[in-house]
Design an enzyme around this catalytic site. Structure first.
Site, PDB file in Angstrom:
ATOM      1  N   HIS A   1     -12.954  -4.500   6.435  1.00  0.00           N
ATOM      2  CA  HIS A   1     -13.422  -4.177   5.081  1.00  0.00           C
ATOM      3  C   HIS A   1     -14.539  -3.134   5.093  1.00  0.00           C
ATOM      4  CE1 HIS A   1     -11.311  -6.527   2.131  1.00  0.00           C
ATOM      5  NE2 HIS A   1     -11.677  -7.718   2.587  1.00  0.00           N
TER       6      HIS A   1
ATOM      7  N   HIS B   1     -10.388  -9.066   9.768  1.00  0.00           N
ATOM      8  CA  HIS B   1     -10.248  -8.758   8.341  1.00  0.00           C
ATOM      9  C   HIS B   1     -11.593  -8.336   7.732  1.00  0.00           C
ATOM     10  CE1 HIS B   1      -8.480  -9.381   4.246  1.00  0.00           C
ATOM     11  NE2 HIS B   1      -9.739  -9.686   3.953  1.00  0.00           N
ATOM     12  N   GLU B   2     -12.602  -9.160   7.953  1.00  0.00           N
ATOM     13  CA  GLU B   2     -13.907  -8.855   7.345  1.00  0.00           C
ATOM     14  C   GLU B   2     -14.498  -7.584   7.936  1.00  0.00           C
ATOM     15  OE1 GLU B   2     -14.240 -10.522   4.787  1.00  0.00           O
ATOM     16  OE2 GLU B   2     -12.904 -12.173   5.318  1.00  0.00           O
TER      17      GLU B   2
ATOM     18  N   GLY C   1     -12.817 -18.223   2.877  1.00  0.00           N
ATOM     19  CA  GLY C   1     -12.796 -18.039   4.322  1.00  0.00           C
ATOM     20  C   GLY C   1     -14.011 -17.306   4.840  1.00  0.00           C
ATOM     21  N   ALA C   2     -14.272 -16.135   4.283  1.00  0.00           N
ATOM     22  CA  ALA C   2     -15.365 -15.316   4.775  1.00  0.00           C
ATOM     23  C   ALA C   2     -15.607 -14.174   3.810  1.00  0.00           C
ATOM     24  CB  ALA C   2     -15.036 -14.759   6.156  1.00  0.00           C
ATOM     25  N   MET C   3     -16.726 -13.469   4.013  1.00  0.00           N
ATOM     26  CA  MET C   3     -17.106 -12.419   3.062  1.00  0.00           C
ATOM     27  C   MET C   3     -17.678 -11.215   3.780  1.00  0.00           C
ATOM     28  SD  MET C   3     -17.217 -11.465  -0.025  1.00  0.00           S
ATOM     29  CE  MET C   3     -17.763  -9.804  -0.374  1.00  0.00           C
ATOM     30  N   GLU C   4     -17.226 -10.033   3.352  1.00  0.00           N
ATOM     31  CA  GLU C   4     -17.460  -8.784   4.069  1.00  0.00           C
ATOM     32  C   GLU C   4     -18.750  -8.058   3.711  1.00  0.00           C
ATOM     33  OE1 GLU C   4     -14.956  -9.244   1.729  1.00  0.00           O
ATOM     34  OE2 GLU C   4     -14.746  -7.466   0.472  1.00  0.00           O
TER      35      GLU C   4
HETATM   36  N1  TRP Z   1     -13.575 -10.699  -0.105  1.00  0.00           N
HETATM   37  C1  TRP Z   1     -13.390 -11.874   0.685  1.00  0.00           C
HETATM   38  C2  TRP Z   1     -12.298 -11.547   1.680  1.00  0.00           C
HETATM   39  O1  TRP Z   1     -11.178 -11.361   1.345  1.00  0.00           O
HETATM   40  C3  TRP Z   1     -12.970 -13.084  -0.032  1.00  0.00           C
HETATM   41  C4  TRP Z   1     -13.807 -13.596  -1.140  1.00  0.00           C
HETATM   42  C5  TRP Z   1     -13.729 -13.289  -2.415  1.00  0.00           C
HETATM   43  C6  TRP Z   1     -14.702 -14.656  -1.079  1.00  0.00           C
HETATM   44  N2  TRP Z   1     -14.533 -14.097  -3.189  1.00  0.00           N
HETATM   45  C7  TRP Z   1     -15.115 -14.945  -2.364  1.00  0.00           C
HETATM   46  C8  TRP Z   1     -15.185 -15.387  -0.040  1.00  0.00           C
HETATM   47  C9  TRP Z   1     -15.978 -16.012  -2.639  1.00  0.00           C
HETATM   48  C10 TRP Z   1     -16.043 -16.424  -0.306  1.00  0.00           C
HETATM   49  C11 TRP Z   1     -16.423 -16.733  -1.595  1.00  0.00           C
HETATM   50  O2  TRP Z   1     -12.506 -11.416   2.821  1.00  0.00           O
HETATM   51 ZN    ZN Z   2     -10.682  -9.479   2.183  1.00  0.00          ZN
END
Ligand code: TRP
Ligand code: ZN
Length: 898
Positions: free
Chosen positions: A311, A307-308, A271-274
């Site tokens: 984090h 959510h992001e 979905g997305a990354m923080e």
């Molecule tokens: N840490 C991210 C979240 O929960 C999710 C995540 C973990 C992720 N590994 C990833 C996103 C690899 C993209 C690709 O918001």
């Molecule tokens: Zn997360």
């Protein structure tokens, strides 16, 4: 020859083997020179021996994968190949005591990186994804979250094609270089683990805004997208500002850099990354306007942006010591985003949606061969542990702590957690200890929620003696065994309880022997295997309302009669309880239909449930969004779970017949409701995106579904009219979903018109792929196969894969589980085709095969055959190997395999 014979099997990593790193890194100076053939990466690592990990010289161990090492310098001395050891996935430098500076030069080819981990190229955009272990594909580095360093990053690229160069933190320098190239230097003052590193280079447009924090810091906000998409970022930006305000108000968390950036990319594994100060998103969770995105999309975008952003404190400022602690950041951050959404919209509706997700997806995981605790103890591939158990059950565990401590003590616990651990990499136990120490509540036994897998069942039985006016309630629990955990201890389970009197009012609660009338609701903490409480002064006709607000992630087996459920469905003051009562009533009726169908008897939908629906439909005190939830029957997979064997065809037929009956019996009510709500929807111009307006559209679509299910022409005609592709996406999709299973020309024409209107918009095209793949019509699998040739489809794009393949295997049980095994064979083919391209996504796509034990012998056989064909592939990734081999563990041998 299978994989086991071909090479050593992938080995698990264990929590019990955790050891602190021998060396720490204080600063990283990274130079990334992007080029069409090769990208050159130079890392200057300043580190020192870790005092917490023994003393004396120790070799420096760096992780690395898929890259070419060019040179290594240690403390100014260029090393020869004899001085270091280069292994398949590690670089071991000479033993060092005290401080050191290592310079590592290497090169990589992001354009060939289809796994989408590390630095990769998506179209003309370079971007990174480093969680969990992607940084090791960029340079050799101690790629573990307990190594936290200050990063400075210099990016160099051709100026015209890559005008925008971004990394974490603040931009401290930019300039031109010879040969039409340019550079930017970014510095992030906060120590961080490598998994939070990010950089982006490309030709991007952006929307800019700003936010003033409560202490007066002015923060620039930017959302970067492909040029042309800037107009579709307004909702994400508003969501971001609401998140920033909410986090200050509810948690006291303030943003800590001068700029916060989001980049939307089209090829993204999740979905997305923080990443610190530079979140990277799957573009489907950023881009939205009412013509192309549904209300559901708008709400998901808001939740994920939150959510992001959240984090930044729960994950980035305080991170995980090791990947077994993943729920430390994810469970807590999901709890935070759920509460944010509840505050922004309707708390009851949000709770129902979260409970439904947990029960539909997490309970099956907890009951299957890949079950694991919220804090796992072993893994082969960490990417496989970004699960609903770690995220959603982890959130429920934090929610239970919130319930047990109360809001004030919970907040004190958060404050203490930050005071103790800001800037550190810590464990789930550190979090629980802070909650305990701040509140004085003993959570010793509560820690079982982190270590024991499996969904507990709580059994509730009661006796009400009208003469003595005493109600005796006995709660007992059992926790099922799960792989690797044969026997379990009882866990502390908060059961939020009320007693609803005949008049619909909750009765003041007084436990036997207590003085004075108490509150009308109480949290009973079930700690032993079985406990009994007695309530005094309970008037006749009172019905217990249990597990209110879904107060624990458990299965409830309560001895409600049908009449009790019908009463609660109309009267419970708790929205979850009310919804749950009607769900239980419907489930019982649907399961009775399944039994009848199995036995060849006539199977009608229980008229008492129809009556309960009628009562709810007439209740004009209910919010439309909540009514829409109330009136939706449990899904096929929930019904399948409720059976020992998921009889796919009968479950499908029963649900369909129930929907037809409800549509037919209440046709006039649905029509009146639908016409009234549709008339309120403006035909063109501004779309009202308020919570209330979204709720009205959700209810209109629910009504439309029943109108079509009735089979009456007047119902179908309304859906055909609403499907016209010039409408707003919520309405168009509502109509297409309603029509999608019909064997009629109108359905095909509606989908074709939708395709023509949107074929050049990848995100909307995904909706079309998912509709095509999700139709329960008989020819669907052939249509799915044919769509692999559609110009918009590509195995390299995870969103397309999830829409078309996932839309079929996860979104269409009756066709995927076709008794001839064709769906399983199709999935095995796709997993094998996808694995060399993108193992992370291939492993996720394997999931629908995992729960083969739920099905009849013939299907189970075909599913395990498909799994065996997958594990027999000698070059299989660790990712897919782990899922498929766990799924097969203890499977009886198939007759064909030898
Ligand atoms: N840490 C991210 C979240 O929960 C999710 C995540 C973990 C992720 N590994 C990833 C996103 C690899 C993209 C690709 O918001
Ligand atoms: Zn997360």
């Amino acid at each position: 020859m299978d994989r086991a014979a071909a090479e050593a099997l992938p080995q698990p990593v264990r929590l019990q083997d955790y050891a602190p790193p021998a060396h720490l890194i204080d600063t990283v100076d990274l130079t990334v020179e992007l080029g069409d053939d090769w990208t050159r990466v130079t890392a200057v690592l300043s580190g020192r021996r870790n005092p917490a990990a023994g003393s004396g010289p120790a070799p420096i161990v760096l992780d690395g994968q898929d890259q070419q090492l060019l040179s290594v310098t240690l403390d100014g001395r260029r090393l020869s190949e004899a001085d270091y050891r280069l292994e398949a996935e590690r670089l071991v430098l000479p033993a060092v005591d005290g401080e050191f500076v290592a310079v590592i030069e290497g090169r990589i080819r992001p354009q060939d990186n289809t796994a989408l981990e590390g630095l990769y190229r998506s179209g003309d955009l370079y971007c990174t994804q480093c969680e969990a272990e992607g940084f090791r594909r960029i340079t050799y580095y101690p790629d573990r979250p307990d190594v936290m360093a200050v990063f400075t990053v210099r990016i160099e690229a051709e100026k015209e094609r890559f005008p925008v160069l971004l990394a974490n933190g603040n931009c401290v320098e930019t300039g031109d270089l010879p040969f039409d190239r340019h550079f930017a230097v970014w510095h992030d003052p906060f120590r961080k683990p490598a998994y939070l590193f990010a950089m982006v280079a490309g030709n991007l447009g952006w929307r800019e805004d700003s936010f003033t924090t409560r202490s007066g810091r002015e923060v620039a906000l930017r959302i970067y997208v492909d040029p042309g998409n800037e107009d579709r970022t307004g909702h994400a930006m508003e969501s971001l500002k609401r998140s920033m305000r909410w986090d200050e108000e509810v948690y006291g968390f303030e943003y800590d850099l001068d700029i916060f950036m989001i980049v939307a990319v089209s090829a993204f594994n999740m979905g997305a990354m923080e990443n610190k100060g530079l979140n990277i998103f799957n573009d489907k969770f950023i881009l939205a306007d009412p013509a192309s995105a549904t209300d559901g999309d708008f709400q998901r975008i808001e939740g994920i942006v939150a959510h992001e952003y959240f984090h930044n404190w729960t994950g980035n400022r305080i991170t995980c010591r090791d990947w077994f602690q993943l729920s430390l950041k994810e469970g807590l951050t999901v709890f935070r985003d759920q509460e944010f959404s509840a505050d922004m919209h309707d708390r009851g509706v949000k709770r129902v949606a979260d409970a439904r997700l947990l029960r539909t997806v997490q309970f099956p995981e907890d009951a299957g061969p890949t079950a694991h605790p919220v804090r796992p103890e072993t893994y082969i591939e960490i990417n496989n542990f970004y699960t609903v158990t770690v995220y959603e059950k982890g959130s429920e565990v934090v929610r239970m702590i919130h319930t047990l401590l109360g809001p004030e003590n919970y907040r004190k616990g958060i404050d203490l957690y930050v005071e103790r651990h800001d800037g550190q990499a810590v464990t789930c136990d550190d979090f629980v200890a802070a909650m305990e120490d701040a509140s004085g509540v003993d959570l010793t036994r509560f820690r079982l929620w982190y270590s024991q897998a499996g969904t507990p069942t709580v059994k509730a039985r009661w006796q009400h003696d009208p003469a003595s006016r005493r109600l005796e309630l006995t709660l007992s629990q059992s926790v099922p065994s799960t792989p690797g955990q044969a026997s379990k201890l009882p866990m502390p389970i908060p059961v939020r309880t009320a007693l609803i009197g005949r008049n619909g009012e909750p009765v003041p609660l007084r436990l036997d022997g207590e003085a004075g009338a108490g509150d009308t609701e109480r949290v009973l903490l079930l700690e032993q295997a079985s406990e009994t409480v007695t309530f005094a002064d309970v008037p006749p006709g009172t019905v217990p309302s249990l597990l209110r607000g879904f107060s624990a992630p458990v299965k409830l087996d309560a001895s409600w009669s049908e009449a009790d459920l019908a009463f609660l469905a109309g009267a419970d003051s708790d929205p979850f309880g009310r919804w749950e009562a009607l769900q239980s009533l419907s489930t019982r009726a649907l399961l009775a239909m399944v039994s009848a169908l199995r036995e060849g008897r006539a199977a009608g939908f229980d008229p008492r449930v129809v009556a309960a629906f009628r009562t709810s439909l007439a209740d004009d005190r209910l919010e439309p969004a909540f009514l829409a939830e109330l009136l939706s029957l449990p899904g096929e997979s929930l019904l399948g779970q409720a059976l020992d064997t998921w009889h796919v065809d009968e479950v499908h037929a029963a649900r369909r017949e129930a929907r037809r009956t409800l549509g037919e019996a209440l046709f006039d009510l649905w029509t009146g409701l639908y016409d009234r709500l549709s008339a309120a929807e403006p035909a063109g111009g501004e779309v009202d995106l308020s919570t209330a307006a979204m709720g009205r559209r959700a209810l209109a679509n629910a009504a439309l579904g029943y109108l079509v299910a009735s089979g009456r022409e007047a119902g179908i005609a309304r859906a055909v009219a609403q499907a016209r592709p010039d409408g707003t996406m919520t309405r168009v999709m509502g109509a297409l979903v309603a029509l999608n299973d019909l064997e009629r020309g109108e359905r095909d024409q509606a989908l074709a018109a939708f395709h023509d209107r949107w074929q050049h918009d990848p995100l909307v095209l995904d909706k079309w792929f998912a509709l095509k793949a999700g139709s329960s019509r008989r020819g669907t699998l052939d249509e799915v196969r044919a769509l692999f040739d559609h110009p918009g489809f590509s195995l390299r794009n995870p969103n397309r894969v999830r829409a078309l393949i996932g839309g079929f295997t996860a979104g269409n049980p009756v066709r995927f589980h076709e008794a001839d095994g064709s769906g399983y064979a199709f999935l095995a083919d796709q997993v094998l085709a996808l694995d060399p391209i993108n193992p992370q996504v291939a492993a996720r796509m394997t999931q629908p095969l995992v729960r083969w034990r739920k099905f009849d012998r013939g299907r189970a056989q075909a599913m395990t055959d498909a799994l065996r064909r997958i594990v027999a592939q000698p070059t299989l990734s660790k990712d897919v190997y782990e899922i498929a081999s766990k799924a097969l563990s203890s499977a009886p041998d198939s007759p064909q395999s030898g």
